[in-house]
Scaffold this motif. Structure first.
Motif, PDB file in Angstrom:
ATOM      1  N   GLU A 118       0.830  -1.202   0.000  1.00 32.59           N
ATOM      2  CA  GLU A 118       0.000   0.000   0.000  1.00 32.59           C
ATOM      3  C   GLU A 118       0.870   1.259   0.000  1.00 32.59           C
ATOM      4  OE1 GLU A 118      -2.528  -0.454   3.373  1.00 32.59           O
ATOM      5  OE2 GLU A 118      -3.704  -2.072   2.478  1.00 32.59           O
ATOM      6  N   CYS A 119       1.932   1.240   0.773  1.00 33.85           N
ATOM      7  CA  CYS A 119       2.836   2.381   0.818  1.00 33.85           C
ATOM      8  C   CYS A 119       3.521   2.588  -0.528  1.00 33.85           C
ATOM      9  CB  CYS A 119       3.893   2.172   1.905  1.00 33.85           C
ATOM     10  SG  CYS A 119       3.246   2.321   3.586  1.00 33.85           S
ATOM     11  N   LEU A 120       3.807   1.501  -1.223  1.00 34.22           N
ATOM     12  CA  LEU A 120       4.414   1.591  -2.550  1.00 34.22           C
ATOM     13  C   LEU A 120       3.467   2.285  -3.525  1.00 34.22           C
ATOM     14  CD1 LEU A 120       6.679   0.920  -4.514  1.00 34.22           C
ATOM     15  CD2 LEU A 120       5.673  -1.349  -4.798  1.00 34.22           C
ATOM     16  N   VAL A 121       2.188   1.953  -3.442  1.00 32.86           N
ATOM     17  CA  VAL A 121       1.190   2.590  -4.305  1.00 32.86           C
ATOM     18  C   VAL A 121       1.117   4.086  -4.006  1.00 32.86           C
ATOM     19  CG1 VAL A 121      -1.277   2.745  -4.845  1.00 32.86           C
ATOM     20  CG2 VAL A 121      -0.189   0.507  -4.602  1.00 32.86           C
ATOM     21  N   VAL A 122       1.086   4.436  -2.729  1.00 33.12           N
ATOM     22  CA  VAL A 122       1.058   5.841  -2.332  1.00 33.12           C
ATOM     23  C   VAL A 122       2.317   6.550  -2.832  1.00 33.12           C
ATOM     24  CG1 VAL A 122       1.095   7.425  -0.367  1.00 33.12           C
ATOM     25  CG2 VAL A 122      -0.394   5.423  -0.311  1.00 33.12           C
ATOM     26  N   GLY A 123       3.451   5.861  -2.706  1.00 40.06           N
ATOM     27  CA  GLY A 123       4.711   6.447  -3.144  1.00 40.06           C
ATOM     28  C   GLY A 123       4.757   6.723  -4.629  1.00 40.06           C
ATOM     29  N   GLU A 124       4.159   5.838  -5.415  1.00 40.02           N
ATOM     30  CA  GLU A 124       4.138   6.044  -6.863  1.00 40.02           C
ATOM     31  C   GLU A 124       3.371   7.314  -7.233  1.00 40.02           C
ATOM     32  OE1 GLU A 124       4.479   2.727  -9.826  1.00 40.02           O
ATOM     33  OE2 GLU A 124       3.116   1.822  -8.387  1.00 40.02           O
ATOM     34  N   ILE A 125       2.377   7.639  -6.435  1.00 38.13           N
ATOM     35  CA  ILE A 125       1.575   8.838  -6.683  1.00 38.13           C
ATOM     36  C   ILE A 125       2.326  10.093  -6.228  1.00 38.13           C
ATOM     37  CG2 ILE A 125      -0.571  10.051  -6.080  1.00 38.13           C
ATOM     38  CD1 ILE A 125      -1.827   7.259  -5.650  1.00 38.13           C
ATOM     39  N   ALA A 126       3.037   9.974  -5.098  1.00 33.78           N
ATOM     40  CA  ALA A 126       3.537  11.163  -4.430  1.00 33.78           C
ATOM     41  C   ALA A 126       4.981  11.543  -4.717  1.00 33.78           C
ATOM     42  CB  ALA A 126       3.380  10.989  -2.914  1.00 33.78           C
ATOM     43  N   ALA A 127       5.832  10.592  -5.082  1.00 36.38           N
ATOM     44  CA  ALA A 127       7.266  10.893  -5.160  1.00 36.38           C
ATOM     45  C   ALA A 127       7.877  10.401  -6.459  1.00 36.38           C
ATOM     46  CB  ALA A 127       7.996  10.264  -3.973  1.00 36.38           C
ATOM     47  N   GLN A 128       8.973  11.041  -6.842  1.00 36.46           N
ATOM     48  CA  GLN A 128       9.692  10.650  -8.053  1.00 36.46           C
ATOM     49  C   GLN A 128      10.825   9.671  -7.770  1.00 36.46           C
ATOM     50  OE1 GLN A 128       8.771  11.429 -11.207  1.00 36.46           O
ATOM     51  NE2 GLN A 128       6.981  12.279 -10.158  1.00 36.46           N
ATOM     52  N   GLY A 129      11.370   9.741  -6.552  1.00 38.27           N
ATOM     53  CA  GLY A 129      12.507   8.888  -6.219  1.00 38.27           C
ATOM     54  C   GLY A 129      12.243   8.024  -5.000  1.00 38.27           C
ATOM     55  N   MET A 130      12.883   6.858  -4.958  1.00 35.35           N
ATOM     56  CA  MET A 130      12.713   5.964  -3.820  1.00 35.35           C
ATOM     57  C   MET A 130      13.930   5.072  -3.658  1.00 35.35           C
ATOM     58  SD  MET A 130       9.794   3.040  -3.074  1.00 35.35           S
ATOM     59  CE  MET A 130      10.660   1.778  -4.048  1.00 35.35           C
ATOM     60  N   VAL A 131      14.298   4.827  -2.412  1.00 37.08           N
ATOM     61  CA  VAL A 131      15.316   3.847  -2.079  1.00 37.08           C
ATOM     62  C   VAL A 131      14.693   2.873  -1.088  1.00 37.08           C
ATOM     63  CG1 VAL A 131      16.244   5.251  -0.172  1.00 37.08           C
ATOM     64  CG2 VAL A 131      17.686   3.505  -1.240  1.00 37.08           C
ATOM     65  N   VAL A 132      15.088   1.617  -1.155  1.00 36.05           N
ATOM     66  CA  VAL A 132      14.567   0.604  -0.226  1.00 36.05           C
ATOM     67  C   VAL A 132      15.590   0.347   0.862  1.00 36.05           C
ATOM     68  CG1 VAL A 132      13.734  -1.760   0.042  1.00 36.05           C
ATOM     69  CG2 VAL A 132      13.208  -0.488  -2.053  1.00 36.05           C
ATOM     70  N   ALA A 133      15.151   0.493   2.111  1.00 36.10           N
ATOM     71  CA  ALA A 133      15.986   0.164   3.255  1.00 36.10           C
ATOM     72  C   ALA A 133      15.609  -1.238   3.717  1.00 36.10           C
ATOM     73  CB  ALA A 133      15.796   1.173   4.377  1.00 36.10           C
ATOM     74  N   LEU A 134      16.483  -2.196   3.465  1.00 33.22           N
ATOM     75  CA  LEU A 134      16.243  -3.577   3.870  1.00 33.22           C
ATOM     76  C   LEU A 134      16.674  -3.692   5.328  1.00 33.22           C
ATOM     77  CD1 LEU A 134      15.244  -6.301   2.790  1.00 33.22           C
ATOM     78  CD2 LEU A 134      17.596  -6.816   2.135  1.00 33.22           C
ATOM     79  N   ASN A 135      15.714  -3.580   6.228  1.00 36.50           N
ATOM     80  CA  ASN A 135      15.994  -3.357   7.644  1.00 36.50           C
ATOM     81  C   ASN A 135      16.102  -4.655   8.458  1.00 36.50           C
ATOM     82  OD1 ASN A 135      16.474  -1.664   9.820  1.00 36.50           O
ATOM     83  ND2 ASN A 135      14.308  -1.403  10.305  1.00 36.50           N
ATOM     84  N   LYS A 136      16.696  -4.507   9.626  1.00 31.92           N
ATOM     85  CA  LYS A 136      16.842  -5.574  10.619  1.00 31.92           C
ATOM     86  C   LYS A 136      17.763  -6.708  10.150  1.00 31.92           C
ATOM     87  CE  LYS A 136      12.271  -4.719  12.655  1.00 31.92           C
ATOM     88  NZ  LYS A 136      11.033  -5.338  13.197  1.00 31.92           N
ATOM     89  N   VAL A 137      18.762  -6.366   9.349  1.00 36.22           N
ATOM     90  CA  VAL A 137      19.674  -7.416   8.876  1.00 36.22           C
ATOM     91  C   VAL A 137      20.497  -8.003  10.021  1.00 36.22           C
ATOM     92  CG1 VAL A 137      19.821  -6.487   6.534  1.00 36.22           C
ATOM     93  CG2 VAL A 137      21.458  -5.714   8.257  1.00 36.22           C
ATOM     94  N   ASP A 138      20.563  -7.286  11.138  1.00 45.08           N
ATOM     95  CA  ASP A 138      21.289  -7.804  12.303  1.00 45.08           C
ATOM     96  C   ASP A 138      20.607  -9.037  12.887  1.00 45.08           C
ATOM     97  OD1 ASP A 138      19.287  -5.656  13.033  1.00 45.08           O
ATOM     98  OD2 ASP A 138      19.649  -6.522  15.031  1.00 45.08           O
ATOM     99  N   MET A 139      19.318  -9.240  12.547  1.00 43.14           N
ATOM    100  CA  MET A 139      18.582 -10.382  13.081  1.00 43.14           C
ATOM    101  C   MET A 139      18.830 -11.662  12.287  1.00 43.14           C
ATOM    102  SD  MET A 139      14.936  -8.532  14.043  1.00 43.14           S
ATOM    103  CE  MET A 139      14.314 -10.014  14.855  1.00 43.14           C
ATOM    104  N   LEU A 140      19.526 -11.534  11.163  1.00 38.53           N
ATOM    105  CA  LEU A 140      19.843 -12.711  10.356  1.00 38.53           C
ATOM    106  C   LEU A 140      21.074 -13.420  10.917  1.00 38.53           C
ATOM    107  CD1 LEU A 140      19.466 -11.082   6.820  1.00 38.53           C
ATOM    108  CD2 LEU A 140      17.810 -12.595   7.958  1.00 38.53           C
ATOM    109  N   PRO A 141      21.087 -14.753  10.904  1.00 33.31           N
ATOM    110  CA  PRO A 141      22.285 -15.477  11.364  1.00 33.31           C
ATOM    111  C   PRO A 141      23.497 -15.067  10.535  1.00 33.31           C
ATOM    112  CG  PRO A 141      20.422 -16.972  11.099  1.00 33.31           C
ATOM    113  CD  PRO A 141      20.006 -15.660  10.504  1.00 33.31           C
TER     114      PRO A 141
END
Length: 214
Positions: A118-141
């Motif tokens: 849903e946020c991606l859909v909103v973002g397509e309407i509202a912004a020209q640029g986007m970066v993805v923060a792949l979060n919580k990588v510290d929780m991976l073994p």
């Protein structure tokens, strides 16, 4: 904080993502100035551990040379922490009206979820640029972390392929226990600003060129 009297270029950055993906922790890790709402003082927010209101915080950096040439001395990034809960989508829409670019936060242990889409859909309407923060990588073994990050990144890029954000940068990050990838996010934001300012300058020059006038 920007120096008193300096000319500041403000960039509003929307922090979007599914509930409990770690947006607010990332905001805190990136920011040097936090508003009273930035870490969400709403009683239900504390009780449930989620963001219920828009939060605003910021960090400032010296303007790089291309931006200085446009008359700015500082660049201030205002981080708009948007709630990820489905029932609060109206609050998100209210926030995106002021957003220049987006950081879409994805929990690496869960991938794309309902409100992420849903946020991606909103973002397509509202912004020209986007970066993805792949979060919580510290929780991976540790032994399988790199493999898991590559797999998650591939899935995200496949999901974005049919959107205007196809090919968007994916940055592995973690706010706790020690910040990881935070500077990479900030560097991406600054590079994005430079590109946008250069494009605007080129458009203005073309608009003012005698050969381009009607």
């Amino acid at each position: 904080m920007p120096a008193t009297g300096s000319k500041v270029l403000n960039v509003n950055v929307g922090m979007l993502g599914h509930v409990d993906c770690g947006k607010t922790s990332l905001v805190a890790a990136m920011s040097t100035t936090l508003s009273t709402a930035a870490l969400d003082k709403h009683p239900q927010s504390k009780e449930r551990g989620i963001t219920l209101d828009l939060g605003f915080s910021s960090f400032s950096v010296s303007a790089p040379e291309p931006v200085q040439q446009l008359g700015y001395e500082q660049v201030q990034f205002t981080l708009v922490d948007c709630p990820g809960h489905a029932s609060l989508i109206r609050t998100i829409i209210g926030g995106v009206q002021i957003i220049d670019t987006i950081i879409l936060v994805v929990d690496v242990t869960k991938g794309f979820q309902a409100q992420t889409a849903e946020c991606l859909v909103v973002g397509e309407i509202a912004a020209q640029g986007m970066v993805v923060a792949l979060n919580k990588v510290d929780m991976l073994p540790q032994a399988t972390r790199l493999k898991a990050i590559k797999k998650a990144t591939k899935l995200i890029r496949e999901t974005l392929a049919a959107t205007k954000f196809a090919g968007a940068t994916v940055i592995p990050v973690s706010a706790k226990p020690e910040p990881l990838g935070i500077q990479d996010l900030k560097d991406w934001l600054m590079n994005s600003v430079q590109q946008q300012q250069q494009q605007q300058q080129q458009q203005q020059q073309q608009a003012g060129s005698p050969s381009q006038r009607p």
